[in-house]
Motif scaffolding. Structure first.
Motif, PDB file in Angstrom:
ATOM      1  N   GLU A   1       0.838  -1.209   0.000  1.00 16.95           N
ATOM      2  CA  GLU A   1       0.000   0.000   0.000  1.00 16.95           C
ATOM      3  C   GLU A   1       0.872   1.258   0.000  1.00 16.95           C
ATOM      4  O   GLU A   1       0.589   2.218  -0.720  1.00 16.95           O
ATOM      5  N   THR A   2       1.915   1.249   0.798  1.00 20.36           N
ATOM      6  CA  THR A   2       2.827   2.395   0.853  1.00 20.36           C
ATOM      7  C   THR A   2       3.561   2.537  -0.474  1.00 20.36           C
ATOM      8  O   THR A   2       3.740   3.644  -0.978  1.00 20.36           O
ATOM      9  N   ALA A   3       3.961   1.412  -1.049  1.00 19.75           N
ATOM     10  CA  ALA A   3       4.637   1.444  -2.351  1.00 19.75           C
ATOM     11  C   ALA A   3       3.738   2.079  -3.404  1.00 19.75           C
ATOM     12  O   ALA A   3       4.174   2.958  -4.166  1.00 19.75           O
ATOM     13  N   LEU A   4       2.477   1.668  -3.431  1.00 17.10           N
ATOM     14  CA  LEU A   4       1.529   2.233  -4.404  1.00 17.10           C
ATOM     15  C   LEU A   4       1.340   3.727  -4.181  1.00 17.10           C
ATOM     16  O   LEU A   4       1.229   4.495  -5.143  1.00 17.10           O
ATOM     17  N   LYS A   5       1.316   4.149  -2.926  1.00 15.45           N
ATOM     18  CA  LYS A   5       1.185   5.577  -2.611  1.00 15.45           C
ATOM     19  C   LYS A   5       2.325   6.369  -3.258  1.00 15.45           C
ATOM     20  O   LYS A   5       2.100   7.403  -3.894  1.00 15.45           O
ATOM     21  N   TYR A   6       3.553   5.869  -3.119  1.00 13.64           N
ATOM     22  CA  TYR A   6       4.701   6.581  -3.686  1.00 13.64           C
ATOM     23  C   TYR A   6       4.733   6.490  -5.216  1.00 13.64           C
ATOM     24  O   TYR A   6       5.072   7.463  -5.888  1.00 13.64           O
ATOM     25  N   PHE A   7       4.373   5.337  -5.780  1.00 11.43           N
ATOM     26  CA  PHE A   7       4.326   5.228  -7.235  1.00 11.43           C
ATOM     27  C   PHE A   7       3.296   6.192  -7.821  1.00 11.43           C
ATOM     28  O   PHE A   7       3.548   6.848  -8.833  1.00 11.43           O
ATOM     29  N   HIS A   8       2.138   6.306  -7.181  1.00  8.71           N
ATOM     30  CA  HIS A   8       1.103   7.229  -7.670  1.00  8.71           C
ATOM     31  C   HIS A   8       1.529   8.687  -7.505  1.00  8.71           C
ATOM     32  O   HIS A   8       1.219   9.524  -8.366  1.00  8.71           O
ATOM     33  N   ALA A   9       2.252   8.992  -6.444  1.00  6.85           N
ATOM     34  CA  ALA A   9       2.780  10.355  -6.267  1.00  6.85           C
ATOM     35  C   ALA A   9       3.775  10.678  -7.381  1.00  6.85           C
ATOM     36  O   ALA A   9       3.773  11.788  -7.923  1.00  6.85           O
ATOM     37  N   ALA A  10       4.596   9.706  -7.745  1.00  7.80           N
ATOM     38  CA  ALA A  10       5.558   9.902  -8.836  1.00  7.80           C
ATOM     39  C   ALA A  10       4.820  10.077 -10.159  1.00  7.80           C
ATOM     40  O   ALA A  10       5.179  10.932 -10.981  1.00  7.80           O
ATOM     41  N   LEU A  11       3.792   9.280 -10.354  1.00  8.55           N
ATOM     42  CA  LEU A  11       3.019   9.339 -11.598  1.00  8.55           C
ATOM     43  C   LEU A  11       2.329  10.689 -11.786  1.00  8.55           C
ATOM     44  O   LEU A  11       2.238  11.200 -12.901  1.00  8.55           O
ATOM     45  N   LYS A  12       1.887  11.296 -10.688  1.00 11.87           N
ATOM     46  CA  LYS A  12       1.212  12.599 -10.764  1.00 11.87           C
ATOM     47  C   LYS A  12       2.113  13.702 -11.303  1.00 11.87           C
ATOM     48  O   LYS A  12       1.638  14.625 -11.949  1.00 11.87           O
ATOM     49  N   ILE A  13       3.405  13.615 -11.034  1.00 14.94           N
ATOM     50  CA  ILE A  13       4.302  14.695 -11.443  1.00 14.94           C
ATOM     51  C   ILE A  13       5.230  14.310 -12.593  1.00 14.94           C
ATOM     52  O   ILE A  13       5.961  15.160 -13.100  1.00 14.94           O
ATOM     53  N   ALA A  14       5.176  13.040 -13.018  1.00 21.19           N
ATOM     54  CA  ALA A  14       6.023  12.590 -14.124  1.00 21.19           C
ATOM     55  C   ALA A  14       5.581  13.251 -15.419  1.00 21.19           C
ATOM     56  O   ALA A  14       4.386  13.361 -15.692  1.00 21.19           O
ATOM     57  N   LYS A  15       6.556  13.682 -16.202  1.00 19.56           N
ATOM     58  CA  LYS A  15       6.260  14.341 -17.471  1.00 19.56           C
ATOM     59  C   LYS A  15       6.721  13.524 -18.673  1.00 19.56           C
ATOM     60  O   LYS A  15       6.065  13.526 -19.711  1.00 19.56           O
ATOM     61  N   SER A  16       7.836  12.849 -18.544  1.00 18.11           N
ATOM     62  CA  SER A  16       8.360  12.106 -19.693  1.00 18.11           C
ATOM     63  C   SER A  16       7.668  10.753 -19.819  1.00 18.11           C
ATOM     64  O   SER A  16       7.311  10.114 -18.821  1.00 18.11           O
ATOM     65  N   LYS A  17       7.473  10.329 -21.058  1.00 18.89           N
ATOM     66  CA  LYS A  17       6.822   9.046 -21.303  1.00 18.89           C
ATOM     67  C   LYS A  17       7.634   7.896 -20.727  1.00 18.89           C
ATOM     68  O   LYS A  17       7.068   6.920 -20.252  1.00 18.89           O
ATOM     69  N   ASP A  18       8.961   8.030 -20.775  1.00 27.50           N
ATOM     70  CA  ASP A  18       9.814   6.973 -20.208  1.00 27.50           C
ATOM     71  C   ASP A  18       9.548   6.802 -18.716  1.00 27.50           C
ATOM     72  O   ASP A  18       9.379   5.684 -18.237  1.00 27.50           O
ATOM     73  N   ASN A  19       9.519   7.910 -17.985  1.00 24.69           N
ATOM     74  CA  ASN A  19       9.250   7.831 -16.545  1.00 24.69           C
ATOM     75  C   ASN A  19       7.863   7.283 -16.263  1.00 24.69           C
ATOM     76  O   ASN A  19       7.681   6.470 -15.357  1.00 24.69           O
ATOM     77  N   ILE A  20       6.887   7.739 -17.011  1.00 28.58           N
ATOM     78  CA  ILE A  20       5.513   7.255 -16.830  1.00 28.58           C
ATOM     79  C   ILE A  20       5.443   5.752 -17.056  1.00 28.58           C
ATOM     80  O   ILE A  20       4.830   5.021 -16.262  1.00 28.58           O
ATOM     81  N   ASN A  21       6.101   5.267 -18.104  1.00 25.56           N
ATOM     82  CA  ASN A  21       6.088   3.829 -18.393  1.00 25.56           C
ATOM     83  C   ASN A  21       6.805   3.020 -17.307  1.00 25.56           C
ATOM     84  O   ASN A  21       6.350   1.944 -16.931  1.00 25.56           O
ATOM     85  N   ILE A  22       7.923   3.540 -16.812  1.00 28.66           N
ATOM     86  CA  ILE A  22       8.659   2.859 -15.744  1.00 28.66           C
ATOM     87  C   ILE A  22       7.795   2.748 -14.493  1.00 28.66           C
ATOM     88  O   ILE A  22       7.702   1.683 -13.879  1.00 28.66           O
ATOM     89  N   ILE A  23       7.139   3.841 -14.135  1.00 26.66           N
ATOM     90  CA  ILE A  23       6.305   3.851 -12.929  1.00 26.66           C
ATOM     91  C   ILE A  23       5.114   2.911 -13.100  1.00 26.66           C
ATOM     92  O   ILE A  23       4.791   2.132 -12.195  1.00 26.66           O
ATOM     93  N   LYS A  24       4.464   2.951 -14.251  1.00 23.27           N
ATOM     94  CA  LYS A  24       3.329   2.055 -14.490  1.00 23.27           C
ATOM     95  C   LYS A  24       3.770   0.595 -14.450  1.00 23.27           C
ATOM     96  O   LYS A  24       3.038  -0.269 -13.951  1.00 23.27           O
ATOM     97  N   ASN A  25       4.960   0.319 -14.960  1.00 22.66           N
ATOM     98  CA  ASN A  25       5.495  -1.031 -14.892  1.00 22.66           C
ATOM     99  C   ASN A  25       5.722  -1.449 -13.437  1.00 22.66           C
ATOM    100  O   ASN A  25       5.387  -2.573 -13.058  1.00 22.66           O
ATOM    101  N   ASN A  26       6.246  -0.557 -12.634  1.00 27.80           N
ATOM    102  CA  ASN A  26       6.462  -0.858 -11.219  1.00 27.80           C
ATOM    103  C   ASN A  26       5.147  -1.108 -10.487  1.00 27.80           C
ATOM    104  O   ASN A  26       5.069  -2.007  -9.641  1.00 27.80           O
ATOM    105  N   ILE A  27       4.130  -0.345 -10.834  1.00 26.93           N
ATOM    106  CA  ILE A  27       2.802  -0.562 -10.233  1.00 26.93           C
ATOM    107  C   ILE A  27       2.261  -1.922 -10.628  1.00 26.93           C
ATOM    108  O   ILE A  27       1.709  -2.661  -9.805  1.00 26.93           O
ATOM    109  N   ALA A  28       2.457  -2.299 -11.891  1.00 28.94           N
ATOM    110  CA  ALA A  28       1.959  -3.582 -12.379  1.00 28.94           C
ATOM    111  C   ALA A  28       2.634  -4.773 -11.712  1.00 28.94           C
ATOM    112  O   ALA A  28       2.056  -5.848 -11.625  1.00 28.94           O
ATOM    113  N   LEU A  29       3.848  -4.569 -11.215  1.00 27.33           N
ATOM    114  CA  LEU A  29       4.580  -5.659 -10.578  1.00 27.33           C
ATOM    115  C   LEU A  29       4.124  -5.947  -9.151  1.00 27.33           C
ATOM    116  O   LEU A  29       4.543  -6.951  -8.566  1.00 27.33           O
ATOM    117  N   ILE A  30       3.282  -5.076  -8.617  1.00 22.15           N
ATOM    118  CA  ILE A  30       2.810  -5.293  -7.237  1.00 22.15           C
ATOM    119  C   ILE A  30       1.642  -6.249  -7.240  1.00 22.15           C
ATOM    120  O   ILE A  30       0.772  -6.225  -8.000  1.00 22.15           O
TER     121      ILE A  30
END
Length: 159
Positions: A130-159
Motif C-alpha cells: 500500500e505504501t509502495a503504491l502511494k509513492y508510485f502514484h505520487a511519482a506518476l502525478k508529477i512525471a512528465k516524460s513518457k519513459d518515466n511514466i512507463n517505468i512507474i506504471k510497470n512498477n505498479i503492475a509488478l505489485i
C-alpha cells in the motif's frame, strides 16, 4: 552492522581524496557512477558509496542543493542494491527534504519523480504494498516524460 561497516570504510577510503581538479572530478564521477550502477561485487558498491558520501558531504558544505540531492539519490540506490532498504529510505527522505527546501522549482520535478519511484521500490521490497503504491502514484502525478511514466506504471503492475 552494514551501516557501521560502510561508515568505517568511508573513514578509511575518504582520507587523501582530492577532487579540486574538475577533469579528475568528472572522470571520477563517471567511474564511480559506473561502479555503482554496474557493480561487479559488493566491494564495488562499497567503494562507490564511500565516494558519493564524501561528495554529498562536500556539496552540503558548499550549499549545492542539486548536487546534494543527486549524491543522496546515488547513495540510496547503492544502499538498495546492498539490501539496506531502511538506509536507502533514509537517504531518499533526506534528498526529498533538500528538494522541499530548494528554491530551484523548475529543476526539481524529475529528481522528485525518481525519488518517489525509489521509495515505491523500497516499500515493494519491504512488502509494504500500500505504501509502495502511494509513492508510485505520487511519482506518476508529477512525471512528465513518457519513459518515466512507463517505468512507474510497470512498477505498479509488478505489485
Amino acid at each position: 552492522m552494514l551501516l557501521s561497516c560502510l561508515f568505517f570504510l568511508s573513514f578509511i577510503y575518504g582520507f587523501g581524496q582530492t577532487e579540486n581538479d574538475p577533469i579528475q572530478k568528472n572522470d571520477s564521477l563517471i567511474y564511480y557512477s559506473r561502479l555503482a550502477n554496474n557493480p561487479t561485487s559488493s566491494s564495488s558498491l562499497t567503494k562507490a558509496y564511500v565516494y558519493f558520501s564524501a561528495l554529498k558531504d562536500k556539496s552540503i558544505t558548499a550549499r549545492d542543493t542539486l548536487s546534494t540531492i543527486s549524491y543522496l539519490r546515488q547513495i540510496a540506490i547503492i544502499q538498495f542494491q546492498l539490501g539496506d532498504y531502511y538506509g536507502s529510505e533514509t537517504s531518499v527522505i533526506s534528498a526529498l527534504h533538500f528538494l522541499e527546501n530548494s528554491d530551484q522549482n523548475d529543476s526539481i520535478s524529475e529528481p522528485k519523480v525518481g525519488l518517489y519511484n525509489e521509495l515505491g521500490q523500497i516499500h515493494t521490497n519491504l512488502l509494504n504494498y500500500e505504501t509502495a503504491l502511494k509513492y508510485f502514484h505520487a511519482a506518476l502525478k508529477i512525471a512528465k516524460s513518457k519513459d518515466n511514466i512507463n517505468i512507474i506504471k510497470n512498477n505498479i503492475a509488478l505489485i
